[in-house]
Design a protein around this motif. Structure first.
Motif, mmCIF file in Angstrom:
data_model
loop_
_atom_site.group_PDB
_atom_site.id
_atom_site.type_symbol
_atom_site.label_atom_id
_atom_site.label_comp_id
_atom_site.label_asym_id
_atom_site.label_seq_id
_atom_site.Cartn_x
_atom_site.Cartn_y
_atom_site.Cartn_z
ATOM 1 N N PRO A 234 9.000 58.330 8.461
ATOM 2 C CA PRO A 234 7.655 58.187 9.009
ATOM 3 C C PRO A 234 6.729 57.327 8.140
ATOM 4 N N GLU A 235 7.076 57.176 6.853
ATOM 5 C CA GLU A 235 6.188 56.377 5.982
ATOM 6 C C GLU A 235 6.338 54.877 6.226
ATOM 7 N N SER A 236 7.464 54.455 6.790
ATOM 8 C CA SER A 236 7.690 53.013 6.970
ATOM 9 C C SER A 236 7.035 52.530 8.256
ATOM 10 N N GLN A 237 6.572 51.282 8.253
ATOM 11 C CA GLN A 237 5.798 50.786 9.399
ATOM 12 C C GLN A 237 6.671 50.560 10.627
ATOM 13 N N ASP A 238 7.943 50.256 10.431
ATOM 14 C CA ASP A 238 8.859 50.039 11.553
ATOM 15 C C ASP A 238 10.287 50.058 10.998
ATOM 16 N N TYR A 239 11.270 49.733 11.844
ATOM 17 C CA TYR A 239 12.676 49.854 11.427
ATOM 18 C C TYR A 239 12.993 48.880 10.288
ATOM 19 N N LEU A 240 12.617 47.616 10.439
ATOM 20 C CA LEU A 240 12.854 46.674 9.333
ATOM 21 C C LEU A 240 12.144 47.149 8.068
ATOM 22 N N GLY A 241 10.960 47.744 8.250
ATOM 23 C CA GLY A 241 10.193 48.259 7.120
ATOM 24 C C GLY A 241 10.956 49.299 6.311
ATOM 25 N N VAL A 242 11.813 50.078 6.972
ATOM 26 C CA VAL A 242 12.620 51.062 6.236
ATOM 27 C C VAL A 242 13.467 50.337 5.192
ATOM 28 N N TYR A 243 14.111 49.259 5.604
ATOM 29 C CA TYR A 243 14.945 48.510 4.652
ATOM 30 C C TYR A 243 14.074 47.830 3.588
ATOM 31 N N GLU A 244 12.985 47.214 4.015
ATOM 32 C CA GLU A 244 12.090 46.551 3.045
ATOM 33 C C GLU A 244 11.599 47.553 2.006
ATOM 34 N N ASP A 245 11.212 48.743 2.484
ATOM 35 C CA ASP A 245 10.639 49.737 1.573
ATOM 36 C C ASP A 245 11.662 50.235 0.546
ATOM 37 N N HIS A 246 12.952 50.031 0.845
ATOM 38 C CA HIS A 246 13.975 50.481 -0.101
ATOM 39 C C HIS A 246 14.604 49.317 -0.867
ATOM 40 N N GLY A 247 13.984 48.145 -0.787
ATOM 41 C CA GLY A 247 14.396 47.051 -1.673
ATOM 42 C C GLY A 247 15.202 45.941 -1.035
ATOM 43 N N TYR A 248 15.306 45.957 0.304
ATOM 44 C CA TYR A 248 16.053 44.878 0.980
ATOM 45 C C TYR A 248 15.043 43.849 1.460
ATOM 46 N N THR A 249 14.920 42.796 0.691
ATOM 47 C CA THR A 249 13.822 41.865 0.963
ATOM 48 C C THR A 249 14.246 40.412 0.902
ATOM 49 N N ASP A 250 15.521 40.123 0.638
ATOM 50 C CA ASP A 250 15.821 38.715 0.387
ATOM 51 C C ASP A 250 16.829 38.124 1.358
ATOM 52 N N ALA A 251 17.134 36.861 1.117
ATOM 53 C CA ALA A 251 17.948 36.056 2.035
ATOM 54 C C ALA A 251 19.415 36.463 2.034
ATOM 55 N N ARG A 252 19.817 37.302 1.084
ATOM 56 C CA ARG A 252 21.204 37.758 1.091
ATOM 57 C C ARG A 252 21.368 39.005 1.949
ATOM 58 N N THR A 253 20.586 39.117 3.011
ATOM 59 C CA THR A 253 20.632 40.291 3.878
ATOM 60 C C THR A 253 21.048 39.853 5.277
ATOM 61 N N LEU A 254 22.105 40.458 5.788
ATOM 62 C CA LEU A 254 22.652 40.089 7.095
ATOM 63 C C LEU A 254 22.491 41.284 8.033
ATOM 64 N N LEU A 255 21.694 41.087 9.071
ATOM 65 C CA LEU A 255 21.262 42.175 9.942
ATOM 66 C C LEU A 255 21.959 42.078 11.298
#
Ligand code: GUN
Ligand code: FE
Length: 413
Positions: A234-255
């Motif tokens: 509930p603290e994250s703004q949206d689904y992508l935000g869950v990953y961002e909030d846990h440190g997934y923020t860069d170009a080496r991320t394949l979704l």
């Protein structure tokens, strides 16, 4: 070595294919392309596979090793399918012998459909993942693979606690990462937010950053999954935000999937230069929806195509491309066969950050190639036939870095 034939060579940047009616490709003993040129009139080298067209090997940016045996099990939608069909099958991969029996088969299947590079989820079991890497090593294929990390919301037989998972990942990196001059890569794979505790998500992200590894995960595939993820985080703004909030923020991320993203989420995917694995055949089979491919590629987002076996029903990347064509049609936002073949080859190599080595047929690139039967015709006719004549299009030969991994030897005259 020299190969001769009709060649469709992706442009390195634009979503276009260069049609060489009769070309000669020269390849070093180490498997690097040195030249591609029109075949000279006095050339004595015969067509390598008469009736075939040569393309870069296909790049499958998303599939699941432990789902080979459940391919085509119609127990969807996603969350029901995972519980009913996937987790019981993945539990069998506790047994190394079972995993070994599947690992060589799945590599053969990929090679026989012309896939030369694949991004592969294993199960959560270290032994099964070891078996997968062993088979990949023998097969000659290029791959990104790793443990599928999950520590909650699934039976204990398919989960692994975070501390053990990180220790096992480190061991996999020691043994397999960058093996064979960078042919094999260890990847960090939190299955999806619902399978992972916040602690596991964060630890996996920092491990990936520390070792500069590709991260793979699922994002926004199914509306019920999106709802449950919002409730779990509930603290994250949206689904992508869950990953961002846990440190997934860069170009080496394949979704994988990205079907139900908001405009805001798409803008962040683009701004962070994250890559997308579009898996339309799986999306049709599970009734997940149709990703806005047209908008994603027009926004400059790196997109590859994924079979998503075993929710996907085929290893054939041309068939996946045909499903992508259909999905784009359903949305009323068409994407052309040429663009889709480009995505299935060059697009995949960019999504995996292999842009200097894979996905083009040009000097300096690795000779990852496939020869596919196709009727004679204009460029347009050939690309249409490659995608839509499902009963034709036999793969005659597959090469990775100049080494044959499937099919008929080239004719040598
Ligand atoms: N989301 C989480 N796990 C999976 C999986 O195994 N397949 C697909 N298609 N989606 C998932
Ligand atoms: Fe998947």
């Amino acid at each position: 070595m020299a190969l001769r034939g009709r060649v469709l060579a992706p442009d390195p940047h634009a979503r276009k294919l260069i049609d060489w009616p009769d070309a000669l490709i020269r390849i070093t003993a180490a498997g690097t392309i040195t030249t591609i040129e029109p075949t000279p009139a006095d050339c004595t080298i015969p067509q390598s596979w008469p009736g075939a067209v040569i393309l870069p090997g296909f790049v499958d940016t998303h599939l699941h090793f432990p789902q080979l045996r459940i391919l085509g099990s119609a127990t969807g939608p996603l969350l029901e399918w995972l519980t009913t069909t996937v987790f019981p099958e993945e539990a069998r991969f506790r047994d190394n012998g079972y995993a070994e029996s599947i690992a060589d088969t799945i590599c053969q299947r990929m090679a026989s459909f012309g896939t030369t590079t694949a991004a592969i989820y294993s199960s959560a079991h270290p032994g099964a993942t070891e078996a997968l890497f062993g088979a990949l090593e023998r097969s000659g294929l290029r791959a990104y693979a790793g443990l599928t990390l999950m520590d909650r919301n699934a039976p204990p037989a398919v989960t692994l606690d975070a501390a053990t998972a990180l220790t096992e990942l480190a061991a996999l990196v020691d043994r397999w990462h960058a093996r064979d001059d960078g042919r094999l890569h260890v990847s960090v794979i939190p299955r999806f937010a619902l399978s992972c505790s916040p602690n596991l998500l964060a630890a996996a992200a920092s491990f990936a950053r520390r070792h500069a590894l590709l991260v793979q995960t699922h994002l926004s595939e199914n509306l019920e999954e999106v709802r449950q993820t919002a409730a779990a985080f509930p603290e994250s703004q949206d689904y992508l935000g869950v990953y961002e909030d846990h440190g997934y923020t860069d170009a080496r991320t394949l979704l994988a999937h990205c079907i139900h993203l908001s405009d805001q989420e798409w803008a962040r995917v683009r701004d962070r230069d994250m890559a997308v694995a579009h898996c339309p055949d799986s999306n049709f089979f599970l009734g997940s929806g149709c990703m806005p491919l047209r908008r994603a590629i027009d926004a400059g987002i790196r997109v590859g195509l994924g079979s998503d076996v075993g929710a996907g029903r085929t290893f054939s990347m041309p068939r996946v491309a045909a499903a992508a064509y259909d999905a784009a049609q359903v949305r009323g936002e068409p994407v052309s066969p040429t663009e889709l073949l480009w995505l299935a080859t060059r697009g995949g190599s960019l999504a995996l950050s292999q842009e200097d080595r894979v996905g083009c047929i040009a000097p300096g690139f690795d000779a990852d190639l496939v020869a596919v039967d196709v009727p004679r015709g204009t460029t347009h006719e050939v690309t249409d036939a490659l995608l839509f004549r499902h009963d034709a299009g036999r793969v005659r030969a597959t090469f990775v870095r100049g080494r044959q991994v499937h099919g008929e030897r080239p004719q040598r005259g």
